[in-house]
Design an enzyme around this catalytic site. Sequence first.
Site, PDB file in Angstrom:
ATOM      1  N   TYR A  17       0.838  -1.202   0.000  1.00  0.00           N
ATOM      2  CA  TYR A  17       0.000   0.000   0.000  1.00  0.00           C
ATOM      3  C   TYR A  17       0.873   1.253   0.000  1.00  0.00           C
ATOM      4  O   TYR A  17       0.645   2.190  -0.761  1.00  0.00           O
ATOM      5  CB  TYR A  17      -0.929  -0.021   1.210  1.00  0.00           C
ATOM      6  CG  TYR A  17      -1.875   1.155   1.279  1.00  0.00           C
ATOM      7  CD1 TYR A  17      -3.094   1.128   0.610  1.00  0.00           C
ATOM      8  CD2 TYR A  17      -1.555   2.294   2.011  1.00  0.00           C
ATOM      9  CE1 TYR A  17      -3.970   2.201   0.663  1.00  0.00           C
ATOM     10  CE2 TYR A  17      -2.424   3.378   2.064  1.00  0.00           C
ATOM     11  CZ  TYR A  17      -3.622   3.321   1.398  1.00  0.00           C
ATOM     12  OH  TYR A  17      -4.479   4.384   1.447  1.00  0.00           O
ATOM     13  N   HIS A  21       1.521   4.292  -2.930  1.00  0.00           N
ATOM     14  CA  HIS A  21       1.337   5.716  -2.654  1.00  0.00           C
ATOM     15  C   HIS A  21       2.626   6.527  -2.772  1.00  0.00           C
ATOM     16  O   HIS A  21       2.577   7.753  -2.757  1.00  0.00           O
ATOM     17  CB  HIS A  21       0.645   5.905  -1.302  1.00  0.00           C
ATOM     18  CG  HIS A  21      -0.815   5.592  -1.402  1.00  0.00           C
ATOM     19  ND1 HIS A  21      -1.293   4.305  -1.302  1.00  0.00           N
ATOM     20  CD2 HIS A  21      -1.871   6.383  -1.650  1.00  0.00           C
ATOM     21  CE1 HIS A  21      -2.601   4.320  -1.480  1.00  0.00           C
ATOM     22  NE2 HIS A  21      -2.981   5.579  -1.692  1.00  0.00           N
ATOM     23  N   TYR A  40      -5.047  16.288   0.470  1.00  0.00           N
ATOM     24  CA  TYR A  40      -5.410  14.908   0.775  1.00  0.00           C
ATOM     25  C   TYR A  40      -4.214  14.271   1.465  1.00  0.00           C
ATOM     26  O   TYR A  40      -3.147  14.149   0.878  1.00  0.00           O
ATOM     27  CB  TYR A  40      -5.763  14.158  -0.508  1.00  0.00           C
ATOM     28  CG  TYR A  40      -6.472  12.834  -0.319  1.00  0.00           C
ATOM     29  CD1 TYR A  40      -6.183  11.975   0.738  1.00  0.00           C
ATOM     30  CD2 TYR A  40      -7.430  12.414  -1.227  1.00  0.00           C
ATOM     31  CE1 TYR A  40      -6.836  10.776   0.893  1.00  0.00           C
ATOM     32  CE2 TYR A  40      -8.087  11.209  -1.084  1.00  0.00           C
ATOM     33  CZ  TYR A  40      -7.776  10.395  -0.025  1.00  0.00           C
ATOM     34  OH  TYR A  40      -8.422   9.194   0.120  1.00  0.00           O
ATOM     35  N   TRP A  74      -7.419   2.541 -10.423  1.00  0.00           N
ATOM     36  CA  TRP A  74      -6.520   2.689  -9.268  1.00  0.00           C
ATOM     37  C   TRP A  74      -7.211   2.167  -8.006  1.00  0.00           C
ATOM     38  O   TRP A  74      -6.641   1.391  -7.246  1.00  0.00           O
ATOM     39  CB  TRP A  74      -6.134   4.156  -9.107  1.00  0.00           C
ATOM     40  CG  TRP A  74      -5.472   4.500  -7.800  1.00  0.00           C
ATOM     41  CD1 TRP A  74      -6.096   4.894  -6.643  1.00  0.00           C
ATOM     42  CD2 TRP A  74      -4.075   4.457  -7.496  1.00  0.00           C
ATOM     43  NE1 TRP A  74      -5.166   5.114  -5.656  1.00  0.00           N
ATOM     44  CE2 TRP A  74      -3.918   4.854  -6.151  1.00  0.00           C
ATOM     45  CE3 TRP A  74      -2.950   4.146  -8.236  1.00  0.00           C
ATOM     46  CZ2 TRP A  74      -2.672   4.930  -5.536  1.00  0.00           C
ATOM     47  CZ3 TRP A  74      -1.703   4.229  -7.617  1.00  0.00           C
ATOM     48  CH2 TRP A  74      -1.574   4.612  -6.292  1.00  0.00           C
TER      49      TRP A  74
END
Length: 102
Positions: A17, A21, A40, A74
């Site tokens: 993960y 990112h 964000y 995505w």
Amino acid sequence: MKIGLHTRLKPGSEERYEEYHRAVWPEVIDAIKGAGIRRYLIFRDGLDLVHFIECDDYDSAIAEIARDPTSMKWEAEIAAMMAVTHDFSGQSSDRMRKIWEL
């Protein structure tokens, strides 16, 4: 508008993960910005993820992102790593209630 979301990773998917990112697809970033999201951030504590989003209208922004095929590709790849995913249905089941702000 400031939004907090809670999602959760599947055990063992933490590094994957974070790797995703570190290299968010440019088209996904463009879609997020194009939907009016100015900020964000994602924080991780073990398997728990807290997302902080600033925008004018979260429901409108998330609906716009949900219509973007690249963003949904995505999200499908990310969803494979998630026990609790980001809610694009408009039901906001992942939304956290703001308690206090300085």
